[in-house]
Scaffold this active site. Structure first.
Site, PDB file in Angstrom:
ATOM      1  N   CYS A   1       0.803  -1.216   0.000  1.00 30.89           N
ATOM      2  CA  CYS A   1       0.000   0.000   0.000  1.00 30.89           C
ATOM      3  C   CYS A   1       0.841   1.274   0.000  1.00 30.89           C
ATOM      4  O   CYS A   1       0.302   2.369  -0.143  1.00 30.89           O
ATOM      5  CB  CYS A   1      -0.931   0.012   1.207  1.00 30.89           C
TER       6      CYS A   1
ATOM      7  N   HIS B   1      -8.835   4.094  -1.300  1.00 30.35           N
ATOM      8  CA  HIS B   1      -7.515   3.471  -1.157  1.00 30.35           C
ATOM      9  C   HIS B   1      -7.222   2.533  -2.338  1.00 30.35           C
ATOM     10  O   HIS B   1      -7.254   1.316  -2.208  1.00 30.35           O
ATOM     11  CB  HIS B   1      -7.468   2.695   0.168  1.00 30.35           C
TER      12      HIS B   1
END
Lengths: 390, 390
Positions: free
Chosen positions: A86, A335
């Site tokens: 991420c 995200h």
């Protein structure tokens, strides 16, 4: 003194766009970044490109950097993909800074992209799971919500914080995201909504978890030698820090702090020559609500155990002393893994250049971005400085 | 002038080790690299790590850099994974050089690792295929042998070269690999063997294709400021070049040359301030025999169309003017994707420090490494210089 400037930054909306491809999204972000440069910057000016992506879904997993950069007209330049789960996007920006500081490039594109919603939920979970620790997390069926739930459990147990404080993170970030036209979940929510949502992994409920998003974001950086050819803005990358940590939670010394964030923050503050008190805003990695609380402490916004107090007192609200996640954060803005870190840069650039619309803060000088890979196995922090009095 | 030095390099044997993991192989390579430093260098001395891997097989696809670096005792430092298909390892070295040249690190580990033989051939083919162009190559069933066969076809058609010249590449590289204890296919072969092998993708036969290998290789780099703390060797990274090219063959101007290799070579020569004639040896990316012939021309060892003549005249033999692939190359030494580029560095370091055993050349000063991703979508070239007269 670091010599890299951000001259442009742009992104797609974050959301569910299952019929888009990594190429169409990347192109839209690239074009938005180019359009944001207040002078003129073309593909031919770009010396190097770095693309952050996890490559979710098994599409173009190899050579995925040239596969997108060729699509926006970048040819015959060094292009590479960087991956740190991420935090791929944030690390792409760091690598772009290194390319400039090394003297090998004057203008560098740092991009990030991910397409995640064109798969079933189970498949997405598999692809996210490959960033988890293998033996004790992934193969035992522990997903990232489960890992962060363990961190939340430990935190609520150790300190004077409650599940309602986790919900307060959601309320604040949704209120911010409701003002962001690029947000995936751009609606506000009440404390009651955020507290009574269905449990995902106790103590985390649905409002304590960010969504699965598609999107792309791109940042254009230039060296101090050439920045004035492109813009009158002076948004300098004043500090850069990055660090690693044990990938698996069970191998760590603490569940209530991420050492990689602490180390990355320390390095970035030192390089920038500032203290946390000097910051005017921050975009932190709130993949789960507990992650935002940990970030406050790991990045020195407050002492260990005091994050909930900071939040309750409104310090991190838009009108507080240190607004956090004015973009809506991962929680509301979304995200899309590889695009998240470069997306944080878009918000920081917009705030520092007075382009943040309804979310605009009052003449900020220093902004921090904080991007975490996995549950903290890799973290990267940037500090941006607006050098020109506006 | 570049200021990064290679102070150590080591690797596992390349071969079929289906019961090994990416962690065990990486550890073996790391320990070999540390042991190769003639002074003392420990994990604590390392400021940053970059890991090149394609992540074949869907194991740790996210956060794969910290997952291996934590296993060798590297903690709290910036770790990231770089991917450019088969050039991942070479790009990891380039990123390590940028980290040093940027002033952000003094000692950097560049590693590469791949485990490929623990899957069925079809699965391996799928994982390699994800580095190919999607619409016109991968989805039409064209594998990399098919792509390189088209390049070979075009080359044999355009120039005075024959399938036997492709076999000559195999004969030379197998003769070299037979002297390399780390080689995957460490046996010699006759021109007859290499000519009469079964067809893979006409005109390429089995001996014109490299094997699918497992392995890891690691390189330790240090800045000029600290190099003398670790070693008396002075193996400098004198030149670095990288470039991209259209990922799909059909989109390119030429099938008989790779523009990314030409551009990367040009940049590296300019930075090093040398000409191809100054080179004492080279490790080039011979994933298929045709690729070695193209490399001769793309890197300026000879004019277009003259590669076969160079080979026939023995210029690139170990006793010729410009020995190529003394390690055995990808053909005989093996091709564990992410480890290939760092493995080329191991051979170059060994040659420049007089550690190449039976393959040792006579006091070389300049060596070049050439690492190609896909069929040329990304290429990286390094030129190493032995600064100390031996």
């Amino acid at each position: 003194m670091p010599n890299a400037y951000i001259v442009g930054a742009g992104q797609t909306p974050f959301g569910a766009f299952p019929s888009e491809s990594y190429r169409t999204l990347f192109t839209e972000a690239f074009e938005a970044a180019v359009a944001s440069v207040d002078g003129s910057l073309n593909a031919e000016d770009i010396d190097e490109a770095v693309v952050g992506t996890l490559g979710v879904g098994g599409r173009q997993l190899g050579l995925s950097a040239p596969a997108v950069t060729e699509h926006v007209g970048l040819h015959n330049i060094p292009c590479s993909r960087i991956e740190n789960a991420c935090a791929a996007g944030g690390f792409a920006v760091r690598q772009a800074v290194q390319a400039i500081e090394s003297g090998m490039a004057d203008v560098v594109l740092a991009g990030g992209v991910e397409v995640m919603t064109d798969m079933s939920g189970d498949t997405t979970k598999y692809w996210l799971g490959v960033s988890g620790e293998t033996e004790w997390e992934r193969l035992t069926g522990t997903t990232f919500s489960g890992v962060y739930a363990q961190m939340a459990d430990a935190y609520l147990d150790q300190y004077d914080a409650t599940p309602e404080d986790l919900s307060r993170v959601a309320v604040k970030n949704h209120a911010n995201g409701a003002k962001n036209p690029k947000a995936h979940l751009g609606f506000s929510c009440s404390l009651e909504d955020a507290t009574n949502a269905p449990t995902v992994a106790d103590p985390l409920n649905l409002y304590h978890c960010c969504p699965t998003s598609d999107g792309a974001a791109a940042v254009l950086l230039a060296s101090g030698d050439v920045v004035s050819e492109y813009t009158d803005e002076r948004v300098r990358v004043a500090g850069v820090g990055a660090a690693s940590e044990r990938v698996g939670l069970a191998d760590r010394d603490s569940y209530t702090g991420i050492s990689a964030s602490q180390e990355a923050g320390k390095t970035a503050y030192e390089m920038a020559g500032i203290e946390p008190d000097d910051l005017d805003f921050a975009e932190v990695h709130d993949c789960f609500a507990i992650a935002e609380l940990l970030a406050y402490e790991d990045l020195g916004f407050c002492a260990p155990g005091e994050a909930a107090t900071l939040l309750r007192e409104g310090v991190t609200d838009p009108d507080g002393d240190l607004p956090v996640n004015t973009s809506g954060g991962l929680k509301s803005k979304g995200h899309p893994i590889g695009a998240t870190g470069t997306g944080q840069m878009v918000e920081a650039f917009d705030q520092l250049t007075g382009s943040a619309g309804d979310r605009q803060l009052d003449d900020p000088t220093y902004g921090l971005t904080h991007n975490v890979g996995g549950s903290g196995g890799a973290t990267v922090v940037h500090i941006l400085e607006q050098e020109v009095a506006r």
